[in-house]
Design a protein around this motif. Structure first.
Motif, mmCIF file in Angstrom:
data_model
loop_
_atom_site.group_PDB
_atom_site.id
_atom_site.type_symbol
_atom_site.label_atom_id
_atom_site.label_comp_id
_atom_site.label_asym_id
_atom_site.label_seq_id
_atom_site.Cartn_x
_atom_site.Cartn_y
_atom_site.Cartn_z
ATOM 1 N N SER A 68 34.009 43.755 -10.292
ATOM 2 C CA SER A 68 34.798 42.665 -9.304
ATOM 3 C C SER A 68 33.854 41.307 -10.427
ATOM 4 N N SER A 69 33.988 40.175 -10.965
ATOM 5 C CA SER A 69 33.411 39.428 -10.556
ATOM 6 C C SER A 69 32.385 39.335 -9.641
ATOM 7 N N LYS A 70 32.931 39.800 -7.916
ATOM 8 C CA LYS A 70 31.462 39.479 -7.124
ATOM 9 C C LYS A 70 30.842 40.914 -7.058
ATOM 10 N N GLY A 71 30.231 41.074 -6.616
ATOM 11 C CA GLY A 71 29.237 42.265 -6.008
ATOM 12 C C GLY A 71 29.288 43.055 -6.861
ATOM 13 N N ASP A 72 30.170 43.079 -8.385
ATOM 14 C CA ASP A 72 29.985 43.978 -8.953
ATOM 15 C C ASP A 72 28.514 45.401 -9.413
ATOM 16 N N ASP A 73 27.644 44.227 -9.346
ATOM 17 C CA ASP A 73 26.125 44.787 -9.438
ATOM 18 C C ASP A 73 25.141 45.673 -8.431
ATOM 19 N N VAL A 74 25.922 45.338 -7.152
ATOM 20 C CA VAL A 74 25.397 45.860 -6.268
ATOM 21 C C VAL A 74 25.894 46.393 -6.591
ATOM 22 N N GLY A 75 27.507 47.157 -6.372
ATOM 23 C CA GLY A 75 28.819 48.299 -6.341
ATOM 24 C C GLY A 75 28.664 48.866 -7.273
ATOM 25 N N THR A 76 27.534 48.406 -8.559
ATOM 26 C CA THR A 76 27.633 49.590 -9.307
ATOM 27 C C THR A 76 26.263 50.514 -9.182
ATOM 28 N N ALA A 77 24.860 49.854 -8.395
ATOM 29 C CA ALA A 77 23.663 50.208 -7.914
ATOM 30 C C ALA A 77 23.357 51.218 -6.816
ATOM 31 N N ASN A 78 25.087 50.619 -5.686
ATOM 32 C CA ASN A 78 24.846 51.610 -4.647
ATOM 33 C C ASN A 78 25.252 53.185 -4.817
ATOM 34 N N LEU A 79 26.928 53.295 -5.516
ATOM 35 C CA LEU A 79 26.789 54.109 -6.821
ATOM 36 C C LEU A 79 26.360 55.089 -7.536
ATOM 37 N N ALA A 80 25.812 54.531 -7.747
ATOM 38 C CA ALA A 80 24.720 55.221 -8.925
ATOM 39 C C ALA A 80 23.567 55.808 -8.590
ATOM 40 N N GLN A 81 22.988 54.858 -7.140
ATOM 41 C CA GLN A 81 22.052 55.973 -6.197
ATOM 42 C C GLN A 81 22.354 56.410 -5.532
ATOM 43 N N ALA A 82 23.401 56.655 -4.856
ATOM 44 C CA ALA A 82 24.013 58.060 -4.252
ATOM 45 C C ALA A 82 24.459 59.243 -5.525
#
Length: 254
Positions: A68-82
């Protein structure tokens, strides 16, 4: 056969990709922010970072469709690190053509998400796609409720069939990590007035259309065509006319 975690698996794109992957024999987990009954669902929140370690445990690949336009970068970073910590061998992400050029929040969020994925260290593939036919329908068809319809001539799209994007993503999940691959757009560039008139004609509506100018940076970007695919892009085959014919003949299920 591989074990794959899918985010956004119950969305429009996910509903097309998931059957393809299951048909290829893959074992799927579908990430959901709220607990769901049924085999294959796992609870987790990419933006909050909750439940991701458990969700990626033991999977071979991750297909990241949520955003989404809100938090997409944070969510992707969290998922990628996991995924990196969990030893995932491949993370495939859907993005949008013009992510780094269009001055619109959703596009820029995708650009930041791409950067977060590239910096994470997990092997990845990014596919940028044009807007789906459904997106164009949902954007333009409500405008036809007006007796005089504003027709922004600057807006040009290359609408793509969601099923063709789903098929490309299914292939990419099965392939080796490739970084950013060729963009995928529809077979034609269509401006907003043409799309509006086609929707009206398909529904048997008679409307007057008023040309309007899209102001500001967004208008300039559309007039410059920075949202359109580069010459190196790949193109689907299903046209806007073909989509409309099916859409009007077979009403969407609410």
């Amino acid at each position: 056969m591989a074990s794959i975690l899918v985010t956004g698996g119950t969305g429009n794109l996910g509903r097309h990709v998931v059957p393809l992957l299951r048909g290829r024999g893959h074992d799927l987990r579908l990430l959901s922010r709220t607990p769901r009954e049924g085999a294959g669902f796992v609870a987790g929140d990419t933006v909050a970072g909750a439940g991701l370690a458990e969700a990626v445990a033991g999977v071979d690949a991750v297909l990241h469709l949520a955003g989404s336009s809100k938090g997409d970068d944070v969510g992707t970073a969290n998922l990628a690190q996991a995924a990196r910590r969990g030893g995932v061998r491949h993370l495939v992400m859907i993005s949008v053509i013009g992510a780094d050029t269009m001055p619109i929040g959703y596009f820029r969020a995708k650009e930041r998400a791409e950067a977060a994925l590239a910096a994470s260290g997990v092997p990845f593939t990014v596919l940028r796609a044009a807007q789906f036919h459904d997106f164009a329908w949902n954007m333009f068809s409500p405008m036809l409720k007006l007796p005089v319809v504003p027709a922004p001539g600057a807006i040009r799209l290359e609408p793509i069939d969601v099923g063709e994007v789903a098929a490309r993503l299914a292939d990419l999940v099965d392939d080796a990590p490739s970084g950013r691959v060729a963009d995928l757009a529809g077979p034609e560039v269509i401006d907003a007035p043409t799309m509006l008139r086609a929707i009206a004609a398909a529904q048997g509506l008679r409307r007057s259309f008023l040309p309007v100018r899209v102001p500001g940076a967004i208008g300039r970007a559309y007039r410059d065509g920075v949202n359109l695919a580069a010459p190196t892009a790949e193109h689907g085959s299903r046209t806007w006319a073909a989509y409309l014919q099916e859409r009007v003949a077979v009403p969407a299920v609410a």
